[in-house]
Design an enzyme around this catalytic site. Structure first.
Site, PDB file in Angstrom:
ATOM      1  N   CYS A 135      14.487  -6.128 -35.498  1.00  0.00           N
ATOM      2  CA  CYS A 135      15.226  -5.651 -36.442  1.00  0.00           C
ATOM      3  C   CYS A 135      14.345  -4.746 -37.290  1.00  0.00           C
ATOM      4  CB  CYS A 135      16.096  -6.555 -36.937  1.00  0.00           C
ATOM      5  SG  CYS A 135      17.075  -5.992 -38.611  1.00  0.00           S
ATOM      6  N   TYR A 191      21.081   5.498 -36.843  1.00  0.00           N
ATOM      7  CA  TYR A 191      22.235   4.786 -36.416  1.00  0.00           C
ATOM      8  C   TYR A 191      23.463   5.685 -36.173  1.00  0.00           C
ATOM      9  CZ  TYR A 191      19.804   0.200 -36.329  1.00  0.00           C
ATOM     10  OH  TYR A 191      19.039  -0.912 -36.036  1.00  0.00           O
TER      11      TYR A 191
END
Length: 350
Positions: free
Chosen positions: A53, A184
């Site tokens: 992450c 994103y």
């Protein structure tokens, strides 16, 4: 996954819509004055941070740069998760050896039994109670720099120097909005129009950063700061993931000369590249995001050895650690496997 469900990243495609990240985090802080009820205390807290992450990778980098390994332990979930939670499948028996839990969700529920949102990393857990304290990742690294000073290593850099905080905050916010979250917005766009808007915003920001970094080694001042940490974790994932998987494909990082040299400079700086696990990064995105990659096939490339090629950024001057010094060797048990990182492979050869 329905619109009413939360993922563990807050990331999934909603048809026809632009991606919006849920940023309502647990804002409890661990401070030297204990104002939120959680005092700075060595050995009391466990940072749960998956290497895959980018938001968690920030905390691992800052913890290492500041030398907080002995003060704050590190729990590492595996690179994949289900819709409920990150899991500790890398540990023996699938149980975190300090917290004694299989799922990070258990720590969230220990504090908020009806916690309705995504179970995200990074998270800091209070070991005595087993309850999550915070998952507010932008504040976590700032607090590592400003609240945990009593436990910084000798020679730790000042990643959030007071004289530059206003500029660091401004640049960091731009990086988050346009780059960290911008990739994103491309990857999870729910329409062609939303994707194209996100695409152009992202590359306009990368062009602007390239222009800034063409004449200075680091983003703010002449040393590494919080702003560099925040940009690095997106850049290091760009070619392995964002270029193809998220359709950020105007150019690869390796085709953006200034940013590619800047990223290599940081990667080769102790505390940055030695925290990166390319295998976990690819496995996470390509396996978990089934709405984007239903086959779950993980690409073999790109070539990793190029990360160790000369970058030439020393010509711009700068002092990576300011008046401080580099961190020492990676702590035992926290080293990235050689097949997942060219720095680890090089260390094994020496």
């Amino acid at each position: 996954m329905s619109q009413d469900e939360y993922s563990t990243e807050g990331s999934y495609v909603t048809a026809g819509e632009e991606f919006n990240r849920d940023t309502d985090y647990i804002e409890t802080r661990i401070t030297a004055d204990e104002r939120d009820g959680y005092p700075v205390e060595a050995g009391r807290y466990r940072l749960v941070a998956a290497r895959a992450c980018p938001w968690a990778n920030r905390t691992i980098i800052v913890r290492r740069l500041l030398g907080l390994e002995d003060a704050i332990s590190l729990g590492m979930p595996g690179p994949t998760h289900d819709s409920r939670s990150w899991t500790f499948d890398l540990d023996p028996g699938g149980v975190d050896p300090v917290l004694g839990i299989e799922r990070l969700q258990q720590a969230y529920f220990a504090r908020f039994p009806d916690y309705p949102k995504g179970i995200t990393v990074p998270a800091i857990v209070d070991v005595p109670t087993g309850a999550v304290v915070t998952n507010d990742y932008p504040q976590i690294t700032l607090d590592f720099s400003t609240e945990w000073t009593a436990f910084h290593r000798q020679g730790a850099p000042d990643l959030y120097p007071e004289a530059h905080r206003e500029e660091i905050d401004r640049i960091a916010q731009e990086i988050y909005t346009e780059v960290n979250n911008g990739v994103y917005r491309c990857g999870f766009a729910g329409s062609q129009e939303a994707y194209e808007r996100a695409y152009h915003r992202l590359f306009a920001a990368l062009d602007s950063l390239s222009e800034r970094l063409a004449t200075q080694r680091y983003l703010v001042g002449d040393t590494i700061t919080e702003a560099d940490v925040r940009l690095f974790t997106t850049l290091v994932r760009f070619d392995p993931v964002y270029h193809g998987h998220f359709k950020c494909n105007r150019a690869k990082l390796t085709e953006m000369p200034v940013l590619w040299a800047y990223a290599r400079d940081l990667f080769q700086t102790p505390g940055f590249g030695d925290t990166v696990d390319f295998t976990q990064i690819k496995e996470h995105y390509y396996v978990v995001h089934t709405d984007i990659n239903p086959s779950q096939i993980v690409p073999t490339g790109p070539e990793l050895a190029d990360w160790l090629s000369p970058h030439g950024r020393e010509e711009l001057g700068g002092r990576p650690f300011g008046e401080g010094s580099p961190p020492g060797p990676v702590a035992e048990g926290e080293r990235v496997p050689a097949d997942a990182n060219p720095l680890s492979a090089l260390a094994e050869q020496q």
